[in-house]
Enzyme design. Sequence first.
Site, PDB file in Angstrom:
ATOM      1  N   ARG A 164       8.283   0.975  -9.722  1.00  0.00           N
ATOM      2  CA  ARG A 164       7.936   1.594  -8.428  1.00  0.00           C
ATOM      3  C   ARG A 164       8.438   3.042  -8.387  1.00  0.00           C
ATOM      4  O   ARG A 164       7.738   3.939  -7.926  1.00  0.00           O
ATOM      5  CB  ARG A 164       8.536   0.801  -7.254  1.00  0.00           C
ATOM      6  CG  ARG A 164       7.947  -0.580  -7.051  1.00  0.00           C
ATOM      7  CD  ARG A 164       6.530  -0.584  -6.554  1.00  0.00           C
ATOM      8  NE  ARG A 164       6.351   0.033  -5.258  1.00  0.00           N
ATOM      9  CZ  ARG A 164       5.188   0.002  -4.588  1.00  0.00           C
ATOM     10  NH1 ARG A 164       4.115  -0.601  -5.105  1.00  0.00           N
ATOM     11  NH2 ARG A 164       5.067   0.589  -3.421  1.00  0.00           N
ATOM     12  N   LYS A 166      -5.401   1.814 -12.905  1.00  0.00           N
ATOM     13  CA  LYS A 166      -6.568   1.726 -12.025  1.00  0.00           C
ATOM     14  C   LYS A 166      -7.785   2.453 -12.623  1.00  0.00           C
ATOM     15  O   LYS A 166      -7.649   3.245 -13.572  1.00  0.00           O
ATOM     16  CB  LYS A 166      -6.212   2.290 -10.644  1.00  0.00           C
ATOM     17  CG  LYS A 166      -5.178   1.438  -9.886  1.00  0.00           C
ATOM     18  CD  LYS A 166      -4.940   2.011  -8.492  1.00  0.00           C
ATOM     19  CE  LYS A 166      -3.958   1.168  -7.701  1.00  0.00           C
ATOM     20  NZ  LYS A 166      -3.752   1.713  -6.335  1.00  0.00           N
ATOM     21  N   THR A 193       3.064   6.094  -2.601  1.00  0.00           N
ATOM     22  CA  THR A 193       1.663   5.665  -2.565  1.00  0.00           C
ATOM     23  C   THR A 193       0.712   6.863  -2.498  1.00  0.00           C
ATOM     24  O   THR A 193      -0.316   6.884  -3.177  1.00  0.00           O
ATOM     25  CB  THR A 193       1.428   4.751  -1.337  1.00  0.00           C
ATOM     26  OG1 THR A 193       2.328   3.644  -1.419  1.00  0.00           O
ATOM     27  CG2 THR A 193       0.001   4.255  -1.279  1.00  0.00           C
ATOM     28  N   ARG A 217       2.232   9.286 -10.135  1.00  0.00           N
ATOM     29  CA  ARG A 217       1.332   9.754  -9.067  1.00  0.00           C
ATOM     30  C   ARG A 217       1.588  11.220  -8.721  1.00  0.00           C
ATOM     31  O   ARG A 217       0.653  11.973  -8.446  1.00  0.00           O
ATOM     32  CB  ARG A 217       1.497   8.864  -7.833  1.00  0.00           C
ATOM     33  CG  ARG A 217       0.897   7.458  -8.028  1.00  0.00           C
ATOM     34  CD  ARG A 217       1.394   6.498  -6.975  1.00  0.00           C
ATOM     35  NE  ARG A 217       0.645   5.246  -6.945  1.00  0.00           N
ATOM     36  CZ  ARG A 217       0.979   4.203  -6.204  1.00  0.00           C
ATOM     37  NH1 ARG A 217       2.071   4.247  -5.443  1.00  0.00           N
ATOM     38  NH2 ARG A 217       0.239   3.107  -6.222  1.00  0.00           N
ATOM     39  N   ASN A 222      -4.888   6.770  -6.695  1.00  0.00           N
ATOM     40  CA  ASN A 222      -3.475   6.967  -7.047  1.00  0.00           C
ATOM     41  C   ASN A 222      -3.070   6.301  -8.367  1.00  0.00           C
ATOM     42  O   ASN A 222      -1.889   6.040  -8.618  1.00  0.00           O
ATOM     43  CB  ASN A 222      -2.559   6.574  -5.885  1.00  0.00           C
ATOM     44  CG  ASN A 222      -2.655   5.109  -5.532  1.00  0.00           C
ATOM     45  OD1 ASN A 222      -3.330   4.336  -6.216  1.00  0.00           O
ATOM     46  ND2 ASN A 222      -1.974   4.716  -4.474  1.00  0.00           N
ATOM     47  N   TYR A 244      -5.254  -7.822  -3.148  1.00  0.00           N
ATOM     48  CA  TYR A 244      -4.881  -6.963  -2.029  1.00  0.00           C
ATOM     49  C   TYR A 244      -4.935  -7.703  -0.687  1.00  0.00           C
ATOM     50  O   TYR A 244      -5.102  -7.078   0.361  1.00  0.00           O
ATOM     51  CB  TYR A 244      -5.793  -5.728  -1.988  1.00  0.00           C
ATOM     52  CG  TYR A 244      -5.420  -4.662  -3.015  1.00  0.00           C
ATOM     53  CD1 TYR A 244      -4.143  -4.097  -3.045  1.00  0.00           C
ATOM     54  CD2 TYR A 244      -6.356  -4.199  -3.934  1.00  0.00           C
ATOM     55  CE1 TYR A 244      -3.806  -3.119  -3.968  1.00  0.00           C
ATOM     56  CE2 TYR A 244      -6.026  -3.212  -4.862  1.00  0.00           C
ATOM     57  CZ  TYR A 244      -4.748  -2.675  -4.872  1.00  0.00           C
ATOM     58  OH  TYR A 244      -4.403  -1.695  -5.778  1.00  0.00           O
ATOM     59  N   PHE A 285      -8.490   0.882   5.472  1.00  0.00           N
ATOM     60  CA  PHE A 285      -8.843   1.311   4.118  1.00  0.00           C
ATOM     61  C   PHE A 285      -9.202   0.146   3.196  1.00  0.00           C
ATOM     62  O   PHE A 285      -9.491   0.357   2.014  1.00  0.00           O
ATOM     63  CB  PHE A 285      -7.697   2.130   3.497  1.00  0.00           C
ATOM     64  CG  PHE A 285      -6.381   1.404   3.394  1.00  0.00           C
ATOM     65  CD1 PHE A 285      -6.102   0.565   2.320  1.00  0.00           C
ATOM     66  CD2 PHE A 285      -5.397   1.573   4.373  1.00  0.00           C
ATOM     67  CE1 PHE A 285      -4.887  -0.111   2.223  1.00  0.00           C
ATOM     68  CE2 PHE A 285      -4.173   0.900   4.281  1.00  0.00           C
ATOM     69  CZ  PHE A 285      -3.927   0.061   3.205  1.00  0.00           C
ATOM     70  N   HIS A 328      -1.034   0.668 -10.106  1.00  0.00           N
ATOM     71  CA  HIS A 328      -0.446  -0.334  -9.224  1.00  0.00           C
ATOM     72  C   HIS A 328       0.784  -0.900  -9.888  1.00  0.00           C
ATOM     73  O   HIS A 328       0.795  -1.120 -11.104  1.00  0.00           O
ATOM     74  CB  HIS A 328      -1.439  -1.484  -8.965  1.00  0.00           C
ATOM     75  CG  HIS A 328      -0.783  -2.688  -8.333  1.00  0.00           C
ATOM     76  ND1 HIS A 328      -0.624  -2.814  -6.973  1.00  0.00           N
ATOM     77  CD2 HIS A 328      -0.192  -3.785  -8.884  1.00  0.00           C
ATOM     78  CE1 HIS A 328       0.021  -3.952  -6.714  1.00  0.00           C
ATOM     79  NE2 HIS A 328       0.292  -4.561  -7.855  1.00  0.00           N
ATOM     80  N   GLU A 371       1.165 -11.970  -8.411  1.00  0.00           N
ATOM     81  CA  GLU A 371       0.163 -11.081  -9.006  1.00  0.00           C
ATOM     82  C   GLU A 371      -0.040 -11.385 -10.495  1.00  0.00           C
ATOM     83  O   GLU A 371      -1.168 -11.374 -10.989  1.00  0.00           O
ATOM     84  CB  GLU A 371       0.583  -9.616  -8.812  1.00  0.00           C
ATOM     85  CG  GLU A 371       0.520  -9.180  -7.346  1.00  0.00           C
ATOM     86  CD  GLU A 371       1.127  -7.802  -7.113  1.00  0.00           C
ATOM     87  OE1 GLU A 371       1.192  -7.390  -5.949  1.00  0.00           O
ATOM     88  OE2 GLU A 371       1.550  -7.142  -8.092  1.00  0.00           O
TER      89      GLU A 371
END
Length: 148
Positions: free
Chosen positions: A85, A9, A91, A102, A112, A49, A57, A115, A126
């Site tokens: 993950r 990100k 998250t 994270r 964070n 998203y 948010f 993704h 995706e």
Amino acid sequence: MERSLVLIKPDAVQRGLAGEIISRLEKKGLKIVAMKMLHMDKNLAQRHYAIHKGKAFFDDLVNFITSSPVIAIVFQGKNAVEIIRQMMGETDPAKAYRGTIRGDFGIDIGHNLVHGSDSLENASKEIDLFFSAEEIFNYERELDTWIY
Ligand code: DAT
Ligand code: MG
């Protein structure tokens, strides 16, 4: 073998953490089969998203992910979705375990760092959003015989 979409990100790119994040996933044994840097536009962000549309948010999330370039990567490997993950952590970086990306590098849920697809079905969708078929590589690595 599973494939998962990872996004480094904007905060991670800005902070110089791209190499660290990619390195952790590579060292785990996952194989990079596609990678590009791009500046996501609002349309791509809203599609990526879409599941969060309507949440409080959502606008902040779209503004953040479009604020600066990201690095999109397809990682391939056995159980790649679940493994990534786990390596990302929760998250909210404040709640993520140390040892996760994270948990080690983040503080705020809105920043964070990374993704990763949350299911095989979403991974497929995706990956299609970010990469054409010709941009995804099929190749063998000798070292895979030492990982599997
Ligand atoms: P994840 O990125 O762990 O899959 P998610 O899909 O639930 O988490 O949410 C997507 C992103 O939206 C997440 O990485 C950060 C942001 N986000 C989620 N919940 C949030 C919240 N309660 N407040 C602010 N941002 C949030
Ligand atoms: Mg998610």
